[in-house]
Every structure is written in structure tokens, then in C-alpha cells.
Design a protein around this motif. Sequence first.
Motif, PDB file in Angstrom:
ATOM      1  N   LEU A  21      -6.133   3.003   4.198  1.00  0.00           N
ATOM      2  CA  LEU A  21      -5.098   3.127   3.183  1.00  0.00           C
ATOM      3  C   LEU A  21      -4.599   4.556   3.121  1.00  0.00           C
ATOM      4  O   LEU A  21      -5.385   5.485   2.925  1.00  0.00           O
ATOM      5  N   GLY A  22      -3.291   4.706   3.289  1.00  0.00           N
ATOM      6  CA  GLY A  22      -2.661   6.014   3.225  1.00  0.00           C
ATOM      7  C   GLY A  22      -1.880   6.186   1.934  1.00  0.00           C
ATOM      8  O   GLY A  22      -1.155   5.289   1.512  1.00  0.00           O
ATOM      9  N   THR A  23      -2.080   7.341   1.310  1.00  0.00           N
ATOM     10  CA  THR A  23      -1.309   7.731   0.126  1.00  0.00           C
ATOM     11  C   THR A  23      -0.788   9.144   0.372  1.00  0.00           C
ATOM     12  O   THR A  23      -1.234   9.833   1.290  1.00  0.00           O
ATOM     13  N   VAL A  24       0.142   9.575  -0.474  1.00  0.00           N
ATOM     14  CA  VAL A  24       0.760  10.894  -0.307  1.00  0.00           C
ATOM     15  C   VAL A  24       0.151  11.867  -1.314  1.00  0.00           C
ATOM     16  O   VAL A  24       0.172  11.627  -2.522  1.00  0.00           O
ATOM     17  N   ARG A  25      -0.363  12.976  -0.785  1.00  0.00           N
ATOM     18  CA  ARG A  25      -0.919  14.027  -1.643  1.00  0.00           C
ATOM     19  C   ARG A  25       0.221  14.767  -2.348  1.00  0.00           C
ATOM     20  O   ARG A  25       1.360  14.734  -1.892  1.00  0.00           O
ATOM     21  N   PRO A  26      -0.089  15.489  -3.435  1.00  0.00           N
ATOM     22  CA  PRO A  26       0.958  16.198  -4.177  1.00  0.00           C
ATOM     23  C   PRO A  26       1.782  17.169  -3.334  1.00  0.00           C
ATOM     24  O   PRO A  26       2.980  17.332  -3.563  1.00  0.00           O
ATOM     25  N   ARG A  54     -10.935   9.844  -8.488  1.00  0.00           N
ATOM     26  CA  ARG A  54     -10.756  10.318  -7.114  1.00  0.00           C
ATOM     27  C   ARG A  54      -9.307  10.682  -6.815  1.00  0.00           C
ATOM     28  O   ARG A  54      -8.374  10.243  -7.481  1.00  0.00           O
ATOM     29  N   ALA A  55      -9.153  11.467  -5.746  1.00  0.00           N
ATOM     30  CA  ALA A  55      -7.831  11.970  -5.361  1.00  0.00           C
ATOM     31  C   ALA A  55      -6.850  10.846  -5.057  1.00  0.00           C
ATOM     32  O   ALA A  55      -5.675  10.934  -5.420  1.00  0.00           O
ATOM     33  N   LYS A  56      -7.291   9.791  -4.400  1.00  0.00           N
ATOM     34  CA  LYS A  56      -6.367   8.705  -4.053  1.00  0.00           C
ATOM     35  C   LYS A  56      -5.728   8.118  -5.309  1.00  0.00           C
ATOM     36  O   LYS A  56      -4.535   7.837  -5.337  1.00  0.00           O
ATOM     37  N   PHE A  57      -6.502   7.956  -6.360  1.00  0.00           N
ATOM     38  CA  PHE A  57      -5.957   7.446  -7.615  1.00  0.00           C
ATOM     39  C   PHE A  57      -4.921   8.416  -8.177  1.00  0.00           C
ATOM     40  O   PHE A  57      -3.829   7.999  -8.586  1.00  0.00           O
ATOM     41  N   ARG A  58      -5.242   9.704  -8.174  1.00  0.00           N
ATOM     42  CA  ARG A  58      -4.284  10.703  -8.671  1.00  0.00           C
ATOM     43  C   ARG A  58      -3.025  10.734  -7.809  1.00  0.00           C
ATOM     44  O   ARG A  58      -1.911  10.850  -8.326  1.00  0.00           O
ATOM     45  N   ASN A  59      -3.202  10.609  -6.491  1.00  0.00           N
ATOM     46  CA  ASN A  59      -2.034  10.570  -5.599  1.00  0.00           C
ATOM     47  C   ASN A  59      -1.096   9.438  -5.997  1.00  0.00           C
ATOM     48  O   ASN A  59       0.125   9.611  -6.062  1.00  0.00           O
ATOM     49  N   LEU A  60      -1.666   8.261  -6.228  1.00  0.00           N
ATOM     50  CA  LEU A  60      -0.854   7.087  -6.552  1.00  0.00           C
ATOM     51  C   LEU A  60      -0.187   7.193  -7.920  1.00  0.00           C
ATOM     52  O   LEU A  60       0.849   6.574  -8.153  1.00  0.00           O
ATOM     53  N   PRO A  64       3.690   6.326  -6.030  1.00  0.00           N
ATOM     54  CA  PRO A  64       3.081   5.000  -5.882  1.00  0.00           C
ATOM     55  C   PRO A  64       3.201   4.377  -4.493  1.00  0.00           C
ATOM     56  O   PRO A  64       2.705   3.272  -4.270  1.00  0.00           O
ATOM     57  N   ASN A  65       3.822   5.074  -3.543  1.00  0.00           N
ATOM     58  CA  ASN A  65       3.947   4.539  -2.185  1.00  0.00           C
ATOM     59  C   ASN A  65       2.602   4.556  -1.475  1.00  0.00           C
ATOM     60  O   ASN A  65       1.846   5.514  -1.577  1.00  0.00           O
ATOM     61  N   MET A  66       2.337   3.480  -0.741  1.00  0.00           N
ATOM     62  CA  MET A  66       1.076   3.364  -0.027  1.00  0.00           C
ATOM     63  C   MET A  66       1.284   2.514   1.222  1.00  0.00           C
ATOM     64  O   MET A  66       2.164   1.660   1.258  1.00  0.00           O
ATOM     65  N   VAL A  82       1.020  -2.661   6.525  1.00  0.00           N
ATOM     66  CA  VAL A  82       1.637  -3.162   5.302  1.00  0.00           C
ATOM     67  C   VAL A  82       2.077  -1.969   4.471  1.00  0.00           C
ATOM     68  O   VAL A  82       1.267  -1.106   4.149  1.00  0.00           O
ATOM     69  N   ARG A  83       3.351  -1.942   4.125  1.00  0.00           N
ATOM     70  CA  ARG A  83       3.875  -0.877   3.266  1.00  0.00           C
ATOM     71  C   ARG A  83       4.190  -1.464   1.905  1.00  0.00           C
ATOM     72  O   ARG A  83       4.644  -2.599   1.798  1.00  0.00           O
TER      73      ARG A  83
END
Length: 132
Positions: A21-26, A54-60, A64-66, A82-83
Motif C-alpha cells: 500500500l502506497g500513500t503520499v508523505r507530507p 502511525r505515519a500511514k494514517f497521518r499521510n491519509l 486520501p489518495n492511495m 488498485v488506485r
Amino acid sequence: MTIELTDHFARILAAPAFGHLGTVRPHGSVQVNPMWFEFDGEAGVIRFTHTTKRAKFRNLQKNPNMTLEVIDPENPMKYVEVRGRLAEVIPDPEGAFYVHLGQRYGDADTQAPADKAHRVILVMQIEKVNGR
């Protein structure tokens, strides 16, 4: 929005395979981690267990893109990507979904984790699917 999946992609998503799972950092770079997940084809969503600490939650929360990538367990040269977007965060303070996923992934004795008070279910609304 209804997403049509090929049988091949649906089979991969239904298998108890680890996803990445990829998320975007700040600051804009991508964070990718292996994740347990469960695909709900009828609702067009994928659910993950996670914590609010965790960071992933904060990133989202900020973006909200993942994107989830899952390799076909029957052929590592095939995959599904899956996007989507974070559609919902459901509190799971007993860690029940964590236990459910642990069992899905083959550990019948999975117990709720020590961080269960901070557990949530991340719900990804599927927007686009591709792969090979």
C-alpha cells in the motif's frame, strides 16, 4: 461508482496475498508498506487494519489518495494495481478486524494486538484498476 474487474484481477484480490500500500508523505514522497487487506467486490472497496498512531494514517488524513499493488500468488509476473481514495475510517477498538485478517491470512490463533485501542479499519474506495 462501480468498477468492473476481470476474473483474473478479482481472483488476485480475493487471495490472501500481501498487498503493498502506497500513500503520499507530507513532503511528497511515497511511503509503501506490506499490508493485510480484504477486498469487497460488491461494495467496490478494500479494507485494511491499521492504527491512528502511525505515519500511514497521518499521510491519509492529509492526502486520501492511495494505491495498492498485489502480486498474483500463482504467477509472480502478474499483478493488479488498485488506485483509490480513503473513503472511511471505522474505529475498531477491540481489534476484531485485525483478528479477522489474521485468520484470513492463515493464523487461526490470531489475537487482538496490544495496540487494539488505537485500531481502525481503513476503507479504500476503488477508482481505477489495472495490471497484467
